[in-house]
Design an enzyme around this catalytic site. Structure first.
Site, PDB file in Angstrom:
ATOM      1  N   HIS A  34       0.871  -1.188   0.000  1.00 40.80           N
ATOM      2  CA  HIS A  34       0.000   0.000   0.000  1.00 40.80           C
ATOM      3  C   HIS A  34       0.903   1.232   0.000  1.00 40.80           C
ATOM      4  O   HIS A  34       2.143   1.108  -0.032  1.00 40.80           O
ATOM      5  CB  HIS A  34      -0.951  -0.032   1.201  1.00 40.80           C
ATOM      6  N   HIS A  37       4.044   1.337   2.278  1.00 37.92           N
ATOM      7  CA  HIS A  37       5.251   0.675   1.763  1.00 37.92           C
ATOM      8  C   HIS A  37       5.908   1.532   0.671  1.00 37.92           C
ATOM      9  O   HIS A  37       7.120   1.668   0.613  1.00 37.92           O
ATOM     10  CB  HIS A  37       4.900  -0.684   1.153  1.00 37.92           C
ATOM     11  N   GLN A 153       9.203  -2.661  16.536  1.00 38.87           N
ATOM     12  CA  GLN A 153      10.016  -3.456  15.606  1.00 38.87           C
ATOM     13  C   GLN A 153      11.302  -2.700  15.249  1.00 38.87           C
ATOM     14  O   GLN A 153      12.376  -3.281  15.154  1.00 38.87           O
ATOM     15  CB  GLN A 153       9.203  -3.734  14.344  1.00 38.87           C
TER      16      GLN A 153
HETATM   17  P1  AMP Z   1       4.893  -5.156   6.542  1.00 36.31           P
HETATM   18  O1  AMP Z   1       4.747  -5.533   5.101  1.00 36.31           O
HETATM   19  O2  AMP Z   1       3.606  -4.913   7.234  1.00 36.31           O
HETATM   20  O3  AMP Z   1       5.824  -6.081   7.285  1.00 36.31           O
HETATM   21  O4  AMP Z   1       5.613  -3.732   6.550  1.00 36.31           O
HETATM   22  C1  AMP Z   1       6.800  -3.522   5.845  1.00 36.31           C
HETATM   23  C2  AMP Z   1       7.328  -2.164   6.228  1.00 36.31           C
HETATM   24  O5  AMP Z   1       6.376  -1.172   5.890  1.00 36.31           O
HETATM   25  C3  AMP Z   1       7.593  -2.026   7.732  1.00 36.31           C
HETATM   26  O6  AMP Z   1       8.797  -1.298   7.921  1.00 36.31           O
HETATM   27  C4  AMP Z   1       6.388  -1.242   8.201  1.00 36.31           C
HETATM   28  O7  AMP Z   1       6.639  -0.493   9.378  1.00 36.31           O
HETATM   29  C5  AMP Z   1       6.151  -0.338   7.011  1.00 36.31           C
HETATM   30  N1  AMP Z   1       4.773   0.150   7.030  1.00 36.31           N
HETATM   31  C6  AMP Z   1       3.647  -0.572   7.197  1.00 36.31           C
HETATM   32  N2  AMP Z   1       2.562   0.238   7.222  1.00 36.31           N
HETATM   33  C7  AMP Z   1       3.026   1.503   7.076  1.00 36.31           C
HETATM   34  C8  AMP Z   1       2.415   2.786   7.048  1.00 36.31           C
HETATM   35  N3  AMP Z   1       1.088   2.943   7.178  1.00 36.31           N
HETATM   36  N4  AMP Z   1       3.193   3.876   6.883  1.00 36.31           N
HETATM   37  C9  AMP Z   1       4.553   3.736   6.767  1.00 36.31           C
HETATM   38  N5  AMP Z   1       5.189   2.551   6.796  1.00 36.31           N
HETATM   39  C10 AMP Z   1       4.437   1.443   6.956  1.00 36.31           C
END
Ligand code: AMP
Length: 281
Positions: A34, A37, A153
């Protein structure tokens, strides 16, 4: 965009890039991409010559097998989004390319692992450290970009990087939100129409805390925030904490960075969110 599924192939490719003098920016994800990312990809583009994104739904960080099974997987759409965002390399390995038979190591990073999220998701951060360690060893990035959305994290990964003295700079990027305030998350697709409305209580409460933040009255703020969330239909609060941004213990007036963090189940979907209230910079 080049797509690699084996460790050998991506290592060969990135060796050439490094030999050509390029710096590497890395954005690890679990896919179902989204705008949150994509904002990390665009930050990486500002810092580095070659941008690598990984999509890997990491089994070792799920403590609930059902959660792993129903995690959204949208690889075709993800590839299109990454191409549009100007990502250079996608690493999308199968599980056996990352984990061999003997992956039982743990790293003691102290209590950060066990507080807040760690209490509700035992073993989660060991899984996160395992996969990020392996991905860093393969990609060997100069800079790696993570979202503030997963605040704890970021702390855990920073401790791991310090422990192994890994030569990578970690960059924390701001939380991307929907226009109504909901923090973007791959899990939001599981929210029903009514869950989606109830979920707004999280960002609304964090905003309320930010507007009313007063360092001398954090206990009252925390307790009012808890009441606001608990009063919302179909929302089950796991925790709301106003914490020291480094230790994650309840903040004191001497904390340099103070963060309000929340986790709750909205319908059947567990969501997290946070807001940084003060920093020392
Ligand atoms: P995930 O795919 O959920 O493991 O997230 C991958 C990366 O995207 C991680 O570093 C998350 O913190 C970051 N991330 C997820 N959601 C958001 C968001 N709404 N805004 C900024 N970064 C995000």
């Amino acid at each position: 965009m080049k797509i690699f599924t084996t460790r050998f192939d991506i290592e060969q490719h990135l060796l050439q890039s490094r030999n050509a003098g390029k710096t590497i920016g890395f954005v690890p994800t679990m896919g179902a991409l989204h705008q949150g990312h994509l904002s990390l990809i665009s930050q990486a583009r500002q810092h580095n010559d070659e941008i690598v994104c990984s999509i890997f739904v990491n089994p070792t960080q799920f403590n609930d097998p059902k959660d792993l099974e129903k995690y959204p997987r949208t690889i075709e759409a993800d590839i299109k989004l990454l191409e549009q965002a100007g990502c250079d390399v996608l690493f999308n390995p199968p599980v056996n390319e990352i984990y061999g038979g003997n992956d039982h190591w743990r790293l003691d990073i102290g209590e950060t692992e066990f507080l807040l999220e760690g209490k509700f998701r035992p073993g989660h951060y060991q899984g996160v450290m395992q996969v990020v360690y392996k991905l860093f060893s393969i990609v060997k990035p100069d800079d790696a970009f993570f979202g503030q959305k997963d605040y704890q994290q970021f702390l855990v990964i920073s401790k791991m990087v310090d422990h192994f003295k890994m030569p990578v700079k970690l960059v924390m990027c701001p939380i991307m939100r929907e226009p109504d305030g909901l923090a973007m998350s791959s899990r939001n697709v599981h929210l029903t129409t009514s869950d989606r409305l109830h979920a707004l209580v999280l960002s609304r409460t964090l905003n309320w805390v930010r507007r009313n933040f007063n360092i001398n009255d954090m206990l009252r703020l925390k307790s009012e925030a808890e009441q606001m969330i608990e009063a919302e239909e179909d929302v089950e609060l796991d925790y709301f904490e106003i914490a020291d941004g480094e230790t994650l213990h309840p903040a004191t007036e001497r904390s340099k960075t103070i963060v309000a963090l929340v986790a709750a189940k909205v319908g059947k979907t567990r969501l997290i969110d946070n807001v940084i209230l003060t920093t020392d910079s």
